[in-house]
Motif scaffolding. Sequence first.
Motif, PDB file in Angstrom:
ATOM      1  N   ALA A 150       2.331  11.819  17.893  1.00  0.00           N
ATOM      2  CA  ALA A 150       1.009  11.411  18.356  1.00  0.00           C
ATOM      3  C   ALA A 150       1.104  10.065  19.070  1.00  0.00           C
ATOM      4  O   ALA A 150       2.018   9.280  18.842  1.00  0.00           O
ATOM      5  N   SER A 151       0.152   9.808  19.953  1.00  0.00           N
ATOM      6  CA  SER A 151       0.069   8.537  20.662  1.00  0.00           C
ATOM      7  C   SER A 151      -1.399   8.121  20.712  1.00  0.00           C
ATOM      8  O   SER A 151      -2.291   8.922  20.422  1.00  0.00           O
ATOM      9  N   PRO A 152      -1.673   6.854  21.067  1.00  0.00           N
ATOM     10  CA  PRO A 152      -3.083   6.433  21.141  1.00  0.00           C
ATOM     11  C   PRO A 152      -3.907   7.275  22.112  1.00  0.00           C
ATOM     12  O   PRO A 152      -5.088   7.512  21.891  1.00  0.00           O
ATOM     13  N   GLN A 153      -3.276   7.752  23.201  1.00  0.00           N
ATOM     14  CA  GLN A 153      -4.013   8.554  24.182  1.00  0.00           C
ATOM     15  C   GLN A 153      -4.130  10.016  23.754  1.00  0.00           C
ATOM     16  O   GLN A 153      -5.137  10.660  24.033  1.00  0.00           O
ATOM     17  N   TYR A 154      -3.106  10.534  23.086  1.00  0.00           N
ATOM     18  CA  TYR A 154      -3.074  11.965  22.749  1.00  0.00           C
ATOM     19  C   TYR A 154      -2.730  12.080  21.259  1.00  0.00           C
ATOM     20  O   TYR A 154      -1.560  12.173  20.879  1.00  0.00           O
ATOM     21  N   SER A 155      -3.755  12.080  20.440  1.00  0.00           N
ATOM     22  CA  SER A 155      -3.563  12.007  18.993  1.00  0.00           C
ATOM     23  C   SER A 155      -3.159  13.343  18.375  1.00  0.00           C
ATOM     24  O   SER A 155      -2.699  13.379  17.243  1.00  0.00           O
ATOM     25  N   THR A 156      -3.330  14.455  19.096  1.00  0.00           N
ATOM     26  CA  THR A 156      -2.952  15.765  18.567  1.00  0.00           C
ATOM     27  C   THR A 156      -2.247  16.562  19.668  1.00  0.00           C
ATOM     28  O   THR A 156      -2.400  16.264  20.864  1.00  0.00           O
ATOM     29  N   PRO A 157      -1.480  17.597  19.289  1.00  0.00           N
ATOM     30  CA  PRO A 157      -0.860  18.459  20.312  1.00  0.00           C
ATOM     31  C   PRO A 157      -1.893  19.105  21.235  1.00  0.00           C
ATOM     32  O   PRO A 157      -1.612  19.342  22.407  1.00  0.00           O
ATOM     33  N   HIS A 158      -3.099  19.385  20.723  1.00  0.00           N
ATOM     34  CA  HIS A 158      -4.145  19.963  21.579  1.00  0.00           C
ATOM     35  C   HIS A 158      -4.522  19.003  22.706  1.00  0.00           C
ATOM     36  O   HIS A 158      -4.691  19.425  23.864  1.00  0.00           O
TER      37      HIS A 158
END
Length: 280
Positions: free
Chosen positions: A209-217
């Motif tokens: 996870a990253s701050p911009q993309y917290s989930t695989p979705h």
Amino acid sequence: MSLLSKATALLLLTVVVVTTGCGRVVFTPKAQQAQALSLSPEQQQTLAAQMQQLQQRADALDRDNQELEAIIAQRGQQLQLQHNQALALQEQLKATTDRLAAVQSTNTQLEQRTQALTASVQQMPGAEIRANNTLLKSLQSTNVPGVTARQDGDTIRVALAGDMLFVPGSPQLQSGAEQTLRTVATDLMTNYPDHLIGIEGHTDPMTPASPQYSTPHHLSVAQSTAVYDLLVRSLGVSPQQLFVIGHGANHPVVSNATAAGQAQNRRIELVIYPETTRSR
């Protein structure tokens, strides 16, 4: 009564123990009870020894009191530290609960958007349903490394390796990815100029996870949207012909037990549907 016994009794009557605030014990003679007493040198020595023993006991009690005060102070500091730690854990739990609620809300919104896109495609004016028995034509783009095509019921799925297209863990296109997408899209537009095309993003569950993309979705939607933008902006594909879906890690094609399997599951699929759009 012997003279020594009288002296001892007189000492006990004329000495009072006064305990100070710090726990020290001192002896103070009562002036009103003091009486002149003649003692022999031996008696004086005995009396002095007894007084010294009493003073030693008082000093020992004083030390014990100081140690107890130190222990009490230490216990108080430990209790305060445990209290502060409990408060910090409560704050962390609240923050985690808030983040989880935000992620669940975002996932709900993404699912609603996906359902809305699917419904809009199904109800799109000018859509025409055609038999899809001959959709799997000779696609030249399948000769491109990292690109495969397969029949899936009434649809054709052209899969592009995600590691070939994107910087790991982001929707940023790699060097050369634009040319690959251009080659594949040109081939699709030649063979299926009017068909609806879904741009479906797939990730693997190990993607951090990253701050911009917290989930695989979140990441899969961002990657499929990046492909959509390129097809519309650079290749002139009609936006009405395309729609975007992010599946996250929900639809692996192989097991995620190995790194090779995870890499194979990270992909973009351009899905050609039997429906076509024709302007009226």
